[in-house]
Motif scaffolding. Sequence first.
Motif, PDB file in Angstrom:
ATOM      1  N   ILE A 132     -11.535   7.594-114.830  1.00 22.84           N
ATOM      2  CA  ILE A 132     -12.282   7.569-113.582  1.00 22.84           C
ATOM      3  C   ILE A 132     -13.102   6.283-113.511  1.00 22.84           C
ATOM      4  O   ILE A 132     -13.669   5.831-114.516  1.00 22.84           O
ATOM      5  N   VAL A 133     -13.121   5.682-112.334  1.00 19.52           N
ATOM      6  CA  VAL A 133     -13.825   4.425-112.105  1.00 19.52           C
ATOM      7  C   VAL A 133     -14.501   4.508-110.739  1.00 19.52           C
ATOM      8  O   VAL A 133     -13.841   4.842-109.754  1.00 19.52           O
ATOM      9  N   HIS A 134     -15.806   4.213-110.695  1.00 22.98           N
ATOM     10  CA  HIS A 134     -16.522   4.298-109.418  1.00 22.98           C
ATOM     11  C   HIS A 134     -17.631   3.258-109.311  1.00 22.98           C
ATOM     12  O   HIS A 134     -18.321   2.960-110.288  1.00 22.98           O
ATOM     13  N   TRP A 135     -17.776   2.743-108.110  1.00 19.84           N
ATOM     14  CA  TRP A 135     -18.874   1.878-107.713  1.00 19.84           C
ATOM     15  C   TRP A 135     -20.175   2.660-107.858  1.00 19.84           C
ATOM     16  O   TRP A 135     -20.243   3.833-107.481  1.00 19.84           O
ATOM     17  N   ILE A 136     -21.196   2.041-108.434  1.00 18.64           N
ATOM     18  CA  ILE A 136     -22.456   2.762-108.660  1.00 18.64           C
ATOM     19  C   ILE A 136     -23.615   2.176-107.857  1.00 18.64           C
ATOM     20  O   ILE A 136     -24.753   2.611-108.009  1.00 18.64           O
ATOM     21  N   VAL A 137     -23.333   1.194-107.013  1.00 20.22           N
ATOM     22  CA  VAL A 137     -24.361   0.654-106.128  1.00 20.22           C
ATOM     23  C   VAL A 137     -24.290   1.421-104.804  1.00 20.22           C
ATOM     24  O   VAL A 137     -23.242   1.465-104.165  1.00 20.22           O
ATOM     25  N   ASP A 138     -25.385   2.044-104.412  1.00 16.82           N
ATOM     26  CA  ASP A 138     -25.377   2.864-103.196  1.00 16.82           C
ATOM     27  C   ASP A 138     -25.445   1.972-101.963  1.00 16.82           C
ATOM     28  O   ASP A 138     -26.526   1.646-101.459  1.00 16.82           O
ATOM     29  N   ALA A 139     -24.279   1.565-101.489  1.00 19.14           N
ATOM     30  CA  ALA A 139     -24.214   0.643-100.365  1.00 19.14           C
ATOM     31  C   ALA A 139     -24.396   1.354 -99.024  1.00 19.14           C
ATOM     32  O   ALA A 139     -24.818   0.770 -98.060  1.00 19.14           O
TER      33      ALA A 139
END
Length: 196
Positions: free
Chosen positions: A148-155
């Motif tokens: 699993i891979v996910h962006w962690i910056v809450d854009a």
Amino acid sequence: MKSTNLQSLTTDFFEALYRENPDPWQFATSEYEAKKYATTLNSLPRDRYQSAFEIGGSIGIFTEQLASKCESLLSVDVSTIAQEQAKHRCQHLSHVDFQIMSVPDEFPDTSFDLIVLSEVGYYWCWDDFYKAQNLMLDRLKPQGHLEIVHWIVDARVLPLTGDLVHDSFLELVPNRLAHLHSLTTDKYRLDLFEKL
């Protein structure tokens, strides 16, 4: 905190996004995406997988790379616009199958020794996330890998965050999953699990 009033993003949302911009996240041109894809691929511990499942294949940039490690690969997405691009990009890869599928309401009946969930989990509300999570674990073969891979910056406002998605999978260790590898950068998290 595991409470949100937001619902899962709909197929219409993604279709409108791709209609406006055929590559809304610059998958084909972004240096960040290229490096993340290379890291994601290189983190897999096996040279070959018999059967892989990619949830949210989008326009097929990573799909084409992942295919090099798979005997067979099923890539699904909710957007017909995105998947047409993916099919064109991967038309030389006869072992890659594409299907329009809205996980978790739809899910393959077969089992896999690799499931990749990249940049998708935070689009689900908690109910859909847990349903998808259980389906993934059910369809993953023993000793199969889940990456699993996910962006962690809450854009922007999404039902979940990348950190919540990853922390929820880590809660399944050590009873249902073994945690093999973890990487956190300033922009994304990657976690690799093996089914017990």
